[in-house]
Design an enzyme around this catalytic site. Structure first.
Site, PDB file in Angstrom:
ATOM      1  N   ALA A  80       0.837  -1.215   0.000  1.00 39.10           N
ATOM      2  CA  ALA A  80       0.000   0.000   0.000  1.00 39.10           C
ATOM      3  C   ALA A  80       0.867   1.259   0.000  1.00 39.10           C
ATOM      4  CB  ALA A  80      -0.919   0.028   1.217  1.00 39.10           C
ATOM      5  N   VAL A  81       0.264   2.302  -0.527  1.00 40.66           N
ATOM      6  CA  VAL A  81       0.879   3.640  -0.533  1.00 40.66           C
ATOM      7  C   VAL A  81      -0.116   4.579   0.156  1.00 40.66           C
ATOM      8  CG1 VAL A  81       1.611   5.554  -2.032  1.00 40.66           C
ATOM      9  CG2 VAL A  81       2.209   3.189  -2.638  1.00 40.66           C
ATOM     10  N   ARG A  87      -0.420   7.905  -6.821  1.00 43.01           N
ATOM     11  CA  ARG A  87      -0.270   8.426  -8.194  1.00 43.01           C
ATOM     12  C   ARG A  87       0.968   9.320  -8.325  1.00 43.01           C
ATOM     13  NH1 ARG A  87      -4.823   7.060 -11.379  1.00 43.01           N
ATOM     14  NH2 ARG A  87      -3.426   7.339 -13.152  1.00 43.01           N
ATOM     15  N   ARG A  88       1.989   9.012  -7.541  1.00 42.25           N
ATOM     16  CA  ARG A  88       3.252   9.763  -7.650  1.00 42.25           C
ATOM     17  C   ARG A  88       4.422   8.836  -7.966  1.00 42.25           C
ATOM     18  NH1 ARG A  88       3.899  14.324  -3.196  1.00 42.25           N
ATOM     19  NH2 ARG A  88       1.756  14.838  -2.674  1.00 42.25           N
ATOM     20  N   GLY A  89       4.105   7.623  -8.390  1.00 39.20           N
ATOM     21  CA  GLY A  89       5.154   6.700  -8.828  1.00 39.20           C
ATOM     22  C   GLY A  89       5.798   5.891  -7.717  1.00 39.20           C
ATOM     23  N   GLY A  91       4.394   3.464  -5.686  1.00 42.15           N
ATOM     24  CA  GLY A  91       4.068   2.035  -5.809  1.00 42.15           C
ATOM     25  C   GLY A  91       4.914   1.391  -6.895  1.00 42.15           C
ATOM     26  N   GLU A 113      -2.764 -11.186  -5.194  1.00 42.22           N
ATOM     27  CA  GLU A 113      -4.227 -11.214  -5.219  1.00 42.22           C
ATOM     28  C   GLU A 113      -4.749  -9.871  -4.724  1.00 42.22           C
ATOM     29  OE1 GLU A 113      -2.794 -13.654  -3.140  1.00 42.22           O
ATOM     30  OE2 GLU A 113      -2.678 -15.131  -4.753  1.00 42.22           O
ATOM     31  N   TYR A 125      -1.505  -2.855 -11.330  1.00 41.54           N
ATOM     32  CA  TYR A 125      -0.728  -4.047 -11.691  1.00 41.54           C
ATOM     33  C   TYR A 125      -0.707  -4.240 -13.215  1.00 41.54           C
ATOM     34  CZ  TYR A 125      -0.389  -5.139  -6.769  1.00 41.54           C
ATOM     35  OH  TYR A 125      -0.087  -5.072  -5.430  1.00 41.54           O
TER      36      TYR A 125
HETATM   37  C1  LIG Z   1      -2.534   0.302  -5.709  1.00 45.02           C
HETATM   38  C2  LIG Z   1      -1.546   1.321  -5.118  1.00 45.02           C
HETATM   39  C3  LIG Z   1      -0.534   0.574  -4.266  1.00 45.02           C
HETATM   40  C4  LIG Z   1      -0.831   2.061  -6.263  1.00 45.02           C
HETATM   41  O1  LIG Z   1       0.241   2.823  -5.735  1.00 45.02           O
HETATM   42  P1  LIG Z   1       0.668   4.237  -6.375  1.00 45.02           P
HETATM   43  O2  LIG Z   1       1.931   4.673  -5.732  1.00 45.02           O
HETATM   44  O3  LIG Z   1      -0.467   5.176  -6.280  1.00 45.02           O
HETATM   45  O4  LIG Z   1       0.918   3.841  -7.894  1.00 45.02           O
HETATM   46  P2  LIG Z   1       1.836   4.630  -8.986  1.00 45.02           P
HETATM   47  O5  LIG Z   1       1.745   6.102  -8.739  1.00 45.02           O
HETATM   48  O6  LIG Z   1       3.195   4.032  -8.971  1.00 45.02           O
HETATM   49  O7  LIG Z   1       1.059   4.267 -10.318  1.00 45.02           O
HETATM   50  C5  LIG Z   1       1.680   3.661 -11.433  1.00 45.02           C
HETATM   51  C6  LIG Z   1       0.646   3.486 -12.519  1.00 45.02           C
HETATM   52  O8  LIG Z   1      -0.365   2.548 -12.079  1.00 45.02           O
HETATM   53  C7  LIG Z   1      -1.656   2.972 -12.588  1.00 45.02           C
HETATM   54  N1  LIG Z   1      -2.515   3.373 -11.459  1.00 45.02           N
HETATM   55  C8  LIG Z   1      -2.143   3.571 -10.176  1.00 45.02           C
HETATM   56  N2  LIG Z   1      -3.227   3.926  -9.425  1.00 45.02           N
HETATM   57  C9  LIG Z   1      -4.275   3.950 -10.251  1.00 45.02           C
HETATM   58  C10 LIG Z   1      -5.656   4.253 -10.064  1.00 45.02           C
HETATM   59  N3  LIG Z   1      -6.164   4.622  -8.861  1.00 45.02           N
HETATM   60  N4  LIG Z   1      -6.499   4.193 -11.133  1.00 45.02           N
HETATM   61  C11 LIG Z   1      -6.014   3.838 -12.357  1.00 45.02           C
HETATM   62  N5  LIG Z   1      -4.696   3.544 -12.602  1.00 45.02           N
HETATM   63  C12 LIG Z   1      -3.852   3.599 -11.555  1.00 45.02           C
HETATM   64  C13 LIG Z   1      -1.379   4.171 -13.483  1.00 45.02           C
HETATM   65  O9  LIG Z   1      -1.101   3.684 -14.783  1.00 45.02           O
HETATM   66  C14 LIG Z   1      -0.135   4.756 -12.838  1.00 45.02           C
HETATM   67  O10 LIG Z   1       0.639   5.569 -13.724  1.00 45.02           O
HETATM   68  P3  LIG Z   1       0.193   7.122 -13.927  1.00 45.02           P
HETATM   69  O11 LIG Z   1      -0.053   7.699 -12.568  1.00 45.02           O
HETATM   70  O12 LIG Z   1       1.404   7.721 -14.623  1.00 45.02           O
HETATM   71  O13 LIG Z   1      -1.051   7.098 -14.763  1.00 45.02           O
HETATM   72  C15 LIG Z   1      -2.288   2.385  -4.251  1.00 45.02           C
HETATM   73  O14 LIG Z   1      -3.397   2.867  -4.982  1.00 45.02           O
HETATM   74  C16 LIG Z   1      -2.792   1.865  -2.917  1.00 45.02           C
HETATM   75  O15 LIG Z   1      -2.055   1.821  -1.941  1.00 45.02           O
HETATM   76  N6  LIG Z   1      -4.071   1.474  -2.850  1.00 45.02           N
HETATM   77  C17 LIG Z   1      -4.675   1.030  -1.580  1.00 45.02           C
HETATM   78  C18 LIG Z   1      -4.124  -0.296  -1.098  1.00 45.02           C
HETATM   79  C19 LIG Z   1      -4.197  -1.370  -2.157  1.00 45.02           C
HETATM   80  O16 LIG Z   1      -5.162  -1.490  -2.904  1.00 45.02           O
HETATM   81  N7  LIG Z   1      -3.129  -2.173  -2.218  1.00 45.02           N
HETATM   82  C20 LIG Z   1      -2.969  -3.217  -3.206  1.00 45.02           C
HETATM   83  C21 LIG Z   1      -3.642  -4.445  -2.754  1.00 45.02           C
HETATM   84  S1  LIG Z   1      -3.039  -5.832  -3.665  1.00 45.02           S
END
Ligand SMILES: CC(C)(COP(=O)(O)OP(=O)(O)OC[C@H]1O[C@@H](n2cnc3c(N)ncnc32)[C@H](O)[C@@H]1OP(=O)(O)O)[C@@H](O)C(=O)NCCC(=O)NCCS
Length: 162
Positions: A80-81, A87-89, A91, A113, A125
């Site tokens: 998680a982030v 959305r800052r890269g 993850g 999963e 993913y």
């Molecule tokens: C899923 C999660 C870990 C993504 O982390 P993040 O740091 O926001 O992801 P990034 O900024 O590295 O995103 C990389 C790319 O993934 C895709 N992406 C990430 N979040 C997205 C969203 N909410 N909707 C659509 N695409 C998404 C995009 O293509 C993104 O690139 P872009 O921002 O240039 O368009 C974060 O949303 C999170 O913590 N969610 C809650 C906990 C969770 O669901 N954990 C995973 C359980 S398996």
């Protein structure tokens, strides 16, 4: 949103509470009970085949990842982030770190999963080359279905393997 530089390091004892609370609020939200409680996170930190990572940005705790490493497969157990840093890269930076380490260790695929209604995670993913391999009914406390995804390593050919 512009990308934010982050530092990735191994987790320490002082990170346990933060990781457990984020799991409850961002991953296990709405599920009965709290399965990734501090005691379980502490066990993960001690596990010889478990890697617990922390990402820091602007000197703050921004995210974490718990990965179990097998001989040829790795399983992303918890990830998680913080909402303020999504959305800052960050993850993506953590997954790239894990993929590089996995490749070095001879691991050829990473499995994960997520709850079937977690469309943000699924998009995330997919953006990283993971492909869906199926669904597991009742995976979450016999109530919610999980979507399983897989990333093959070592090439961009990402044909999933069951
Ligand atoms: C899923 C999660 C870990 C993504 O982390 P993040 O740091 O926001 O992801 P990034 O900024 O590295 O995103 C990389 C790319 O993934 C895709 N992406 C990430 N979040 C997205 C969203 N909410 N909707 C659509 N695409 C998404 C995009 O293509 C993104 O690139 P872009 O921002 O240039 O368009 C974060 O949303 C999170 O913590 N969610 C809650 C906990 C969770 O669901 N954990 C995973 C359980 S398996």
């Amino acid at each position: 949103m512009s990308k934010t530089p982050c530092t990735i390091r191994l987790a320490r004892g002082g990170d346990i509470q933060q990781i457990a609370v984020m799991s409850r609020c961002l991953i296990e939200v709405g599920l009965r009970g709290w399965t990734w409680h501090p005691t379980r996170i502490a066990r993960a930190l001690r596990g010889r085949e478990t890697c617990v990572l922390v990402a820091e940005a602007e000197e703050r705790f921004a995210g974490f990842a718990i990965t179990e490493f097998g001989d040829t497969r790795a399983h992303l157990s918890l990830f998680a982030v913080q909402p303020a840093y999504q959305r800052r890269g960050i993850g993506m930076a953590m997954i790239e770190w894990i993929m590089e380490s996995a490749l070095t260790a001879g691991v050829t695929q990473i499995d994960v999963e997520m709850r079937s209604n977690n469309f943000a995670a699924r998009s995330f993913y997919e953006a990283l080359g993971f492909l869906p391999t199926g669904q597991v009914a009742g995976y979450y406390q016999n109530i919610e279905t999980a979507v399983r995804m897989q990333r093959r390593l070592g090439s961009m050919a990402t044909t999933p393997e069951q």
